[in-house]
Design a protein around this motif. Structure first.
Motif, PDB file in Angstrom:
ATOM      1  N   LEU A 256       0.777  -1.191   0.044  1.00 40.48           N
ATOM      2  CA  LEU A 256      -0.062  -0.032   0.148  1.00 40.48           C
ATOM      3  C   LEU A 256       0.651   1.216   0.230  1.00 40.48           C
ATOM      4  CD1 LEU A 256      -3.082  -0.907   2.668  1.00 40.48           C
ATOM      5  CD2 LEU A 256      -2.954  -1.225   0.233  1.00 40.48           C
ATOM      6  N   ALA A 257       0.496   2.191  -0.797  1.00 42.65           N
ATOM      7  CA  ALA A 257       1.197   3.463  -1.025  1.00 42.65           C
ATOM      8  C   ALA A 257       0.786   4.336   0.577  1.00 42.65           C
ATOM      9  CB  ALA A 257       0.666   4.610  -2.040  1.00 42.65           C
ATOM     10  N   PRO A 258       1.655   5.070   1.021  1.00 42.03           N
ATOM     11  CA  PRO A 258       1.418   5.969   2.210  1.00 42.03           C
ATOM     12  C   PRO A 258      -0.005   6.537   2.206  1.00 42.03           C
ATOM     13  CG  PRO A 258       3.834   6.209   1.460  1.00 42.03           C
ATOM     14  CD  PRO A 258       2.829   5.606   0.467  1.00 42.03           C
ATOM     15  N   GLY A 259      -0.471   6.389   3.509  1.00 48.39           N
ATOM     16  CA  GLY A 259      -1.972   7.206   3.454  1.00 48.39           C
ATOM     17  C   GLY A 259      -3.160   6.192   2.724  1.00 48.39           C
ATOM     18  N   VAL A 260      -2.760   5.147   2.309  1.00 52.74           N
ATOM     19  CA  VAL A 260      -3.902   4.222   1.785  1.00 52.74           C
ATOM     20  C   VAL A 260      -4.121   3.165   2.897  1.00 52.74           C
ATOM     21  CG1 VAL A 260      -4.606   2.550   0.027  1.00 52.74           C
ATOM     22  CG2 VAL A 260      -3.284   4.712  -0.628  1.00 52.74           C
ATOM     23  N   THR A 261      -5.451   2.955   3.204  1.00 49.14           N
ATOM     24  CA  THR A 261      -5.753   2.305   4.273  1.00 49.14           C
ATOM     25  C   THR A 261      -6.303   0.750   3.607  1.00 49.14           C
ATOM     26  OG1 THR A 261      -8.129   3.069   4.230  1.00 49.14           O
ATOM     27  CG2 THR A 261      -6.422   4.381   5.399  1.00 49.14           C
ATOM     28  N   ALA A 262      -6.535  -0.088   4.782  1.00 51.09           N
ATOM     29  CA  ALA A 262      -7.009  -1.374   4.712  1.00 51.09           C
ATOM     30  C   ALA A 262      -8.751  -1.138   4.102  1.00 51.09           C
ATOM     31  CB  ALA A 262      -7.154  -2.041   5.827  1.00 51.09           C
ATOM     32  N   MET A 263      -9.242  -0.150   4.602  1.00 47.47           N
ATOM     33  CA  MET A 263     -10.504   0.306   4.171  1.00 47.47           C
ATOM     34  C   MET A 263     -10.492   0.334   2.810  1.00 47.47           C
ATOM     35  SD  MET A 263     -13.860   0.700   5.083  1.00 47.47           S
ATOM     36  CE  MET A 263     -15.366   1.503   4.932  1.00 47.47           C
ATOM     37  N   ASP A 264      -9.620   1.111   2.140  1.00 45.41           N
ATOM     38  CA  ASP A 264      -9.416   1.541   0.812  1.00 45.41           C
ATOM     39  C   ASP A 264      -9.441  -0.029  -0.080  1.00 45.41           C
ATOM     40  OD1 ASP A 264      -9.658   4.348   0.979  1.00 45.41           O
ATOM     41  OD2 ASP A 264      -7.410   4.133   1.622  1.00 45.41           O
ATOM     42  N   VAL A 265      -8.707  -0.959   0.311  1.00 44.29           N
ATOM     43  CA  VAL A 265      -8.435  -2.078  -0.055  1.00 44.29           C
ATOM     44  C   VAL A 265      -9.965  -2.779  -0.068  1.00 44.29           C
ATOM     45  CG1 VAL A 265      -7.011  -4.332  -0.171  1.00 44.29           C
ATOM     46  CG2 VAL A 265      -6.076  -2.302   0.622  1.00 44.29           C
ATOM     47  N   ALA A 266     -10.577  -2.693   0.898  1.00 47.65           N
ATOM     48  CA  ALA A 266     -11.686  -3.651   1.104  1.00 47.65           C
ATOM     49  C   ALA A 266     -12.870  -3.159   0.321  1.00 47.65           C
ATOM     50  CB  ALA A 266     -12.337  -3.294   2.865  1.00 47.65           C
ATOM     51  N   LEU A 267     -12.885  -1.965   0.110  1.00 44.11           N
ATOM     52  CA  LEU A 267     -13.796  -1.287  -1.068  1.00 44.11           C
ATOM     53  C   LEU A 267     -13.375  -1.655  -2.292  1.00 44.11           C
ATOM     54  CD1 LEU A 267     -14.519   2.300   0.375  1.00 44.11           C
ATOM     55  CD2 LEU A 267     -16.080   0.415   0.677  1.00 44.11           C
ATOM     56  N   THR A 268     -12.048  -1.502  -2.658  1.00 47.61           N
ATOM     57  CA  THR A 268     -11.522  -2.162  -4.103  1.00 47.61           C
ATOM     58  C   THR A 268     -11.962  -3.538  -4.132  1.00 47.61           C
ATOM     59  OG1 THR A 268      -9.817  -0.354  -3.747  1.00 47.61           O
ATOM     60  CG2 THR A 268      -9.463  -2.372  -5.513  1.00 47.61           C
ATOM     61  N   PHE A 269     -11.866  -4.419  -3.225  1.00 49.24           N
ATOM     62  CA  PHE A 269     -12.158  -5.739  -3.199  1.00 49.24           C
ATOM     63  C   PHE A 269     -13.737  -5.775  -3.503  1.00 49.24           C
ATOM     64  CE2 PHE A 269      -9.695  -9.316  -1.307  1.00 49.24           C
ATOM     65  CZ  PHE A 269      -8.532  -8.960  -1.679  1.00 49.24           C
ATOM     66  N   ALA A 270     -14.566  -5.006  -2.962  1.00 48.18           N
ATOM     67  CA  ALA A 270     -16.103  -5.217  -3.114  1.00 48.18           C
ATOM     68  C   ALA A 270     -16.106  -4.929  -4.404  1.00 48.18           C
ATOM     69  CB  ALA A 270     -16.531  -4.247  -2.276  1.00 48.18           C
ATOM     70  N   LYS A 271     -15.726  -3.858  -5.147  1.00 46.72           N
ATOM     71  CA  LYS A 271     -15.975  -3.547  -6.647  1.00 46.72           C
ATOM     72  C   LYS A 271     -15.505  -4.498  -7.493  1.00 46.72           C
ATOM     73  CE  LYS A 271     -14.692  -0.345 -10.448  1.00 46.72           C
ATOM     74  NZ  LYS A 271     -16.048  -0.482 -10.888  1.00 46.72           N
ATOM     75  N   MET A 272     -14.262  -5.093  -7.251  1.00 47.37           N
ATOM     76  CA  MET A 272     -13.488  -6.135  -8.098  1.00 47.37           C
ATOM     77  C   MET A 272     -14.314  -7.667  -7.983  1.00 47.37           C
ATOM     78  SD  MET A 272      -9.448  -7.320  -7.905  1.00 47.37           S
ATOM     79  CE  MET A 272      -9.723  -8.143  -6.274  1.00 47.37           C
ATOM     80  N   LEU A 273     -14.481  -8.089  -6.978  1.00 46.76           N
ATOM     81  CA  LEU A 273     -15.163  -9.131  -6.764  1.00 46.76           C
ATOM     82  C   LEU A 273     -16.890  -9.279  -6.995  1.00 46.76           C
ATOM     83  CD1 LEU A 273     -13.433 -10.348  -3.714  1.00 46.76           C
ATOM     84  CD2 LEU A 273     -13.143 -11.310  -5.825  1.00 46.76           C
ATOM     85  N   ARG A 274     -17.674  -8.194  -6.680  1.00 47.38           N
ATOM     86  CA  ARG A 274     -18.871  -8.035  -7.388  1.00 47.38           C
ATOM     87  C   ARG A 274     -18.707  -7.922  -8.861  1.00 47.38           C
ATOM     88  NH1 ARG A 274     -23.335  -9.551  -4.833  1.00 47.38           N
ATOM     89  NH2 ARG A 274     -23.288  -8.916  -2.589  1.00 47.38           N
ATOM     90  N   GLU A 275     -17.949  -7.484  -9.542  1.00 45.77           N
ATOM     91  CA  GLU A 275     -17.907  -7.409 -10.984  1.00 45.77           C
ATOM     92  C   GLU A 275     -17.507  -8.858 -11.646  1.00 45.77           C
ATOM     93  OE1 GLU A 275     -14.894  -4.630 -11.936  1.00 45.77           O
ATOM     94  OE2 GLU A 275     -16.393  -2.870 -11.931  1.00 45.77           O
ATOM     95  N   ARG A 276     -16.638  -9.431 -10.934  1.00 47.04           N
ATOM     96  CA  ARG A 276     -16.465 -10.922 -11.314  1.00 47.04           C
ATOM     97  C   ARG A 276     -17.596 -12.153 -10.985  1.00 47.04           C
ATOM     98  NH1 ARG A 276     -16.360 -16.015 -10.671  1.00 47.04           N
ATOM     99  NH2 ARG A 276     -14.688 -17.250 -11.052  1.00 47.04           N
ATOM    100  N   GLY A 277     -18.385 -11.654  -9.739  1.00 49.34           N
ATOM    101  CA  GLY A 277     -19.473 -12.582  -9.432  1.00 49.34           C
ATOM    102  C   GLY A 277     -18.867 -13.704  -8.795  1.00 49.34           C
ATOM    103  N   VAL A 278     -18.885 -13.510  -7.518  1.00 53.88           N
ATOM    104  CA  VAL A 278     -18.606 -14.661  -6.705  1.00 53.88           C
ATOM    105  C   VAL A 278     -19.618 -15.315  -5.659  1.00 53.88           C
ATOM    106  CG1 VAL A 278     -16.012 -14.089  -6.752  1.00 53.88           C
ATOM    107  CG2 VAL A 278     -17.522 -13.068  -5.007  1.00 53.88           C
ATOM    108  N   VAL A 279     -20.805 -15.010  -5.837  1.00 51.23           N
ATOM    109  CA  VAL A 279     -21.882 -15.638  -4.887  1.00 51.23           C
ATOM    110  C   VAL A 279     -21.578 -16.958  -4.895  1.00 51.23           C
ATOM    111  CG1 VAL A 279     -24.205 -16.026  -4.689  1.00 51.23           C
ATOM    112  CG2 VAL A 279     -23.314 -13.803  -5.273  1.00 51.23           C
ATOM    113  N   GLY A 280     -21.624 -17.637  -3.942  1.00 50.29           N
ATOM    114  CA  GLY A 280     -21.599 -19.165  -3.569  1.00 50.29           C
ATOM    115  C   GLY A 280     -20.144 -19.779  -3.631  1.00 50.29           C
ATOM    116  N   CYS A 281     -19.267 -18.798  -3.783  1.00 51.15           N
ATOM    117  CA  CYS A 281     -17.628 -19.020  -3.721  1.00 51.15           C
ATOM    118  C   CYS A 281     -17.077 -18.879  -2.617  1.00 51.15           C
ATOM    119  CB  CYS A 281     -16.881 -18.357  -5.041  1.00 51.15           C
ATOM    120  SG  CYS A 281     -17.530 -18.505  -6.463  1.00 51.15           S
ATOM    121  N   PHE A 282     -16.017 -19.607  -2.245  1.00 52.55           N
ATOM    122  CA  PHE A 282     -15.114 -19.115  -1.532  1.00 52.55           C
ATOM    123  C   PHE A 282     -13.934 -18.222  -2.156  1.00 52.55           C
ATOM    124  CE2 PHE A 282     -15.005 -22.978   1.924  1.00 52.55           C
ATOM    125  CZ  PHE A 282     -16.214 -22.683   2.191  1.00 52.55           C
TER     126      PHE A 282
END
Length: 890
Positions: A256-282
């Motif tokens: 992570l770059a300075p000033g970037v937080t785990a919350m920013d990663v979590a929100l990035t995950f939310a966008k990325m994985l919703r776009e992929r479609g992971v319902v029912g997946c681990f």
């Protein structure tokens, strides 16, 4: 634990253990970490060695093919509960004891068979905020409102085995889970030993009645959220049936770059994985970037698993995990056991190990993540912080909002407000408070802002709700609490609060204009669905805690934090975010100095004792609970009325009326009662009829132990749009028997009086969101027999089956609207046989008959996916199945 065939010995220092090595199954070293845990579980818990071998082969075959596999049985090692969902769990246990006695069984067999931890964290409301006395005031109100519930929980603690209850005011279940409960690796209690007499060691696994249970995935603990119904069965010793899921890997690189937080990663995950479609997946994370994240950063990312739609987001165990376990008070012996066992079983995060097999691999360079917000109503609607003001303007344009302004009076001063005026700024628990770095950064920014003379806009309600006592203690020791308090961020409760809608009232002047302009909220939580944070707030945004404080200073979501001033200092000079932003080096230094083992030891001291109010609650243990007919909090539900030992298959769904006709992305927040009880609602009429004054209504969540209130609040969300309600939002529908609009509850009562069953029509992703058992219990009590939807969220589909409701899915490409259905039809579902467990046929005919007698026939897939689910449905739900099983076993 009788499968001696698979036993082996693990030596850790002077101690010896029995374990079940996954290496007994060919190819196990290439399985994803999550399936490694699942594989160990079936090897250890299979009823016989032959059965265990069959189940293990199913796990391995699916994992090595990167595909969904057959049904396996998963037995979690423990259950995590919060009080909103925990009260109805123990209400159900209490009524099961009575039903057990009525069927000729011993009530004492109804008892948790695995450890159950319940944390009272969902009841506190931010009625008071922004002042020094808010914590004491809110806790006082909490006890005043919830005394009956807490007395019941005290009785449950005394009357059931394997139950620990954390009283109010200690923190939230997820943060306490990783700080205190999670052990990563567990050793069996006395009596459960291997052939050589040594304790059996196994992975710490859990299910929880809150959908954010996967927070513990950040420590390498496999766990996920289930409905209260399924959690009850697991607590009573019933394994959870699941299809071996496809596992999607996320390869992390960089840092992570300075000033970037785990919350920013979590929100990035939310966008990325919703776009992929992971319902029912681990989902699980691997790669060299994992080591760049602390254990609490991983926990923050894993916490938002439900927002991605998957079941879990697992991280491997490594040195960072061990550091956190030492930090939070685990013994040296426990830490050594975790390391040895994780390495022996292949859960150790080794970048040089044999590559794992995944159904798909997504890649994320952590260095590309930027400060972000998400909203205005979905966690996966990611917006770069630098583009937030521009995106906010676009959202207003998309909604057709004009440029109107309103004048409000705040403490005698007039203020001109427009769309995006910030009603609530909440540094709240769950997603972010687990990570000390983010909380320290927020404290540094607040200190710097206060030193420059900045204060939040006077119309903003400021909320600080730490996730544990250790979090507040950290801010105090680091000298940052004073700066937060100078900005009005006083601790007003140790609970979930804003994230679940317990924000309390917004400022009166803003409430008065809530219908004239779209108010906004900003919070460091994980949920921002419509109507969730406050009924007065139209737009809700998620972001890191430091950003919450910055937006509070500006008082609006229309501000560009990168370029616009947040305010002016005492000399009239503009102050920008860059002027007061926390220095990452200072945050790291503060963490190094103050995030210590004694911090967590002091923060959890007296965790189970509670304050004087809790200790004063009296409770005597007893086999059955003495129900109070005058109680409006805890009532005996009718789930087992008329039940017999013999299974009576459900009656066919015939000539059913449509109670609700919904579009896409109807969440459990839309279905399940939550938040405040409106004064003109059926639930309010019930309470007033029982002598409860409006001021004492409390929330739906606090009354989850009273089915009468909850069924009246089902489908009553103020933002819910029912296509039968002629454009009226909220808990309204068309009563097809009478004609005209009625509340959903009144229509359901009318149908019940005429023996007319009901169904729900819906679009895609029906039941998204939190694992709310009342999103299934409520419809069941209202007489809903089936839900026909384009697709279902995993947990809610299971919960529907658990309450005897039939989930049917339109065939691919079909929908209610596409078939020309308008909800005035009567619906008849073709016969289904469950004698073999799985439904036969798997695709059933549905006939929709219009009032004029014309019909539309279509096919729907029966979404009962495993034989065990079939047995649950045939029994009328999971609880009747478990009760019959326990009575039969004596």
């Amino acid at each position: 634990m009788a499968n001696r065939e698979f036993e082996a010995t693990l030596q850790v220092g002077e101690a010896g253990y029995t374990y079940y090595p996954v290496s007994a199954v060919e190819g196990a070293e290439r399985l994803p970490y999550a399936l490694t845990v699942l594989l160990e579980n079936v090897l250890r818990n299979g009823a016989t060695p032959a059965e265990a071998r069959i189940l293990a082969d199913r796990v391995a075959a699916a994992g090595l093919a990167g595909e969904q596999g057959a049904e396996v049985e998963f037995m979690p090692a423990r259950v995590l509960l919060q009080d909103f969902t925990g009260v109805p769990v123990f209400v159900d246990f209490a009524v099961m004891r009575e039903a057990c006695a009525a069927l000729g069984g011993d009530p004492a067999v109804i008892n948790p068979q695995v450890p159950c931890d319940l944390v009272i964290d969902h009841s506190v409301i931010a009625d008071e905020a922004g002042c020094a006395g808010s914590l004491a005031a809110n806790m006082g109100l909490e006890f005043e409102r919830n005394r009956e519930r807490y007395e019941f929980l005290k009785w449950a603690q005394e009357s059931f085995r394997n139950v620990r209850i954390v009283p109010p005011g200690m923190g939230i279940c997820h943060q306490l889970n990783i700080e205190e409960f999670a052990s990563v690796v567990m050793a069996s209690p006395a009596g459960a030993v291997g052939a050589d007499g040594t304790p059996v060691v196994y992975f710490d696994t859990l299910v929880g009645t809150d959908s954010h249970t996967p927070t513990a995935n950040g420590l390498g603990v496999l766990g996920w959220g289930v409905g209260g119904i399924e959690a009850e069965a697991a607590a009573l010793g019933q394994s959870i049936t699941t299809l071996v899921p496809p596992v999607v890997g996320v390869e992390l690189t960089g840092a992570l770059a300075p000033g970037v937080t785990a919350m920013d990663v979590a929100l990035t995950f939310a966008k990325m994985l919703r776009e992929r479609g992971v319902v029912g997946c681990f989902v699980e994370c691997f790669g060299e970037g994992v080591a760049a994240l602390s254990a609490t950063q991983r926990a923050c990312i894993a916490n938002m698993t439900p927002e991605y739609g998957c079941t879990c987001t697992l991280f491997p165990v490594d040195g960072r995990t061990l550091d956190y376990l030492r930090l939070t008070g685990r013994s040296a012996e426990q830490v050594a056991l975790v390391e040895a066992y994780a390495k022996a079983q292949g859960l150790w995060g080794d970048p040089d190990a044999v590559p794992r097999v995944y159904a798909d691999v997504l890649r994320l360079d952590l260095g590309t993540v930027t400060p972000s917000v998400a909203g205005p109503s979905r966690p996966h609607d990611l917006i770069a912080r630098a583009e937030a003001a521009e995106r906010f303007a676009a959202i207003c344009a998309e909604r057709g909002l004009d440029d109107r302004t309103v004048t409000v009076d705040i403490l005698g001063e007039p203020h001109e407000l427009t769309h995006g005026a910030l009603a609530i700024a909440a540094v709240t628990s769950c997603t972010t408070a687990t990570d000390p770095a983010m909380m320290l950064a927020a404290g540094v920014l607040a200190r710097n802002a206060a030193a420059r003379g900045l204060r939040p806009a006077p119309w903003v309600k400021t909320i600080l709700a730490p996730g544990s006592r250790a979090t507040e203690l950290l801010l105090e020791r680091a000298g940052l609490l004073e700066g937060l308090q100078a900005l009005g961020f006083y601790t007003c409760g140790f609970g979930c609060m804003s994230c679940i809608g317990n924000s309390g009232p917004v400022m009166g002047a803003l409430h008065d204009v809530a219908d004239d302009i779209e108010l906004a909220s900003v919070l460091s939580g994980n949920r921002n669905f419509e109507g969730r944070i406050s009924p007065d707030v139209a737009q809700n945004y998620l972001t890191a805690p430091a950003n919450v404080i910055a937006y509070a200073l500006a008082g609006t979501m229309a501000v560009d934090l990168e370029r616009d001033p947040l305010g002016v200092d005492a000399t009239g000079n503009p102050v920008y975010l860059a002027d007061i932003a926390p220095d990452p080096a200072e945050v790291a230094a503060l963490a190094e100095r103050f995030v210590t083992a004694d911090l967590y030891e002091e923060g959890t001291r007296g965790m189970y004792e509670g304050d004087a109010a809790w200790q004063a609650l009296g409770a005597e243990p007893s086999a059955t609970f003495a129900w109070d007919d005058d109680s409006t909090y805890v009532r005996c539900p009718p789930y087992f009325d008329g039940m017999t030992r013999a299974v009576t298959p459900p009656a066919p769904v015939a000539d059913a009326a449509v109670l609700g006709y919904f579009g896409d992305f109807i969440t459990t927040d839309h279905i399940s009662p939550a938040g405040a009880i409106a004064s003109d609602s059926p639930a309010a009429r019930y309470l007033e009829g029982h002598g409860v004054e409006p001021a004492a209504f409390n929330t739906y969540g606090s009354r989850r132990g009273n089915h009468e209130v909850m069924m009246r609040g089902t489908f009553a969300n103020v933002k819910l749009m029912n296509k039968l309600a002629e454009g009226r939002r909220g808990g309204w529908t068309r009563d097809v028997l009478r004609g005209g609009l009625a509340t959903v509850f009144d229509a359901a009562e009318h149908y019940a009086d005429h023996d007319v069953p009901s169904i729900i029509l819906a679009g895609k992703m029906y039941g998204s969101g939190s694992s709310r058992d009342w999103a299934a219990k409520g419809p069941s009590l209202l007489g809903v027999r089936a839900v026909i939807a384009e697709s279902f969220e995993r947990i809610h589909r299971s919960n529907l089956i658990g309450m005897g409701i039939l989930p049917l899915q339109f065939l691919e490409g079909q929908s209610a609207e596409g078939l020309g259905l308008d909800g005035t039809e009567g619906y008849t579902v073709g016969g289904i046989d469950f004698s073999a467990g799985l439904p036969e046929p798997a695709v059933v005919e549905v006939r929709a008959t219009r009032p004029d007698g014309t019909e539309t026939a279509f096919e729907a897939r029966v979404r009962i996916d495993t034989p065990t689910e079939g047995r649950y449905y045939e029994n009328g739900g999971i609880l009747p199945f478990v009760l019959r099983d326990l009575v039969a076993r004596g």
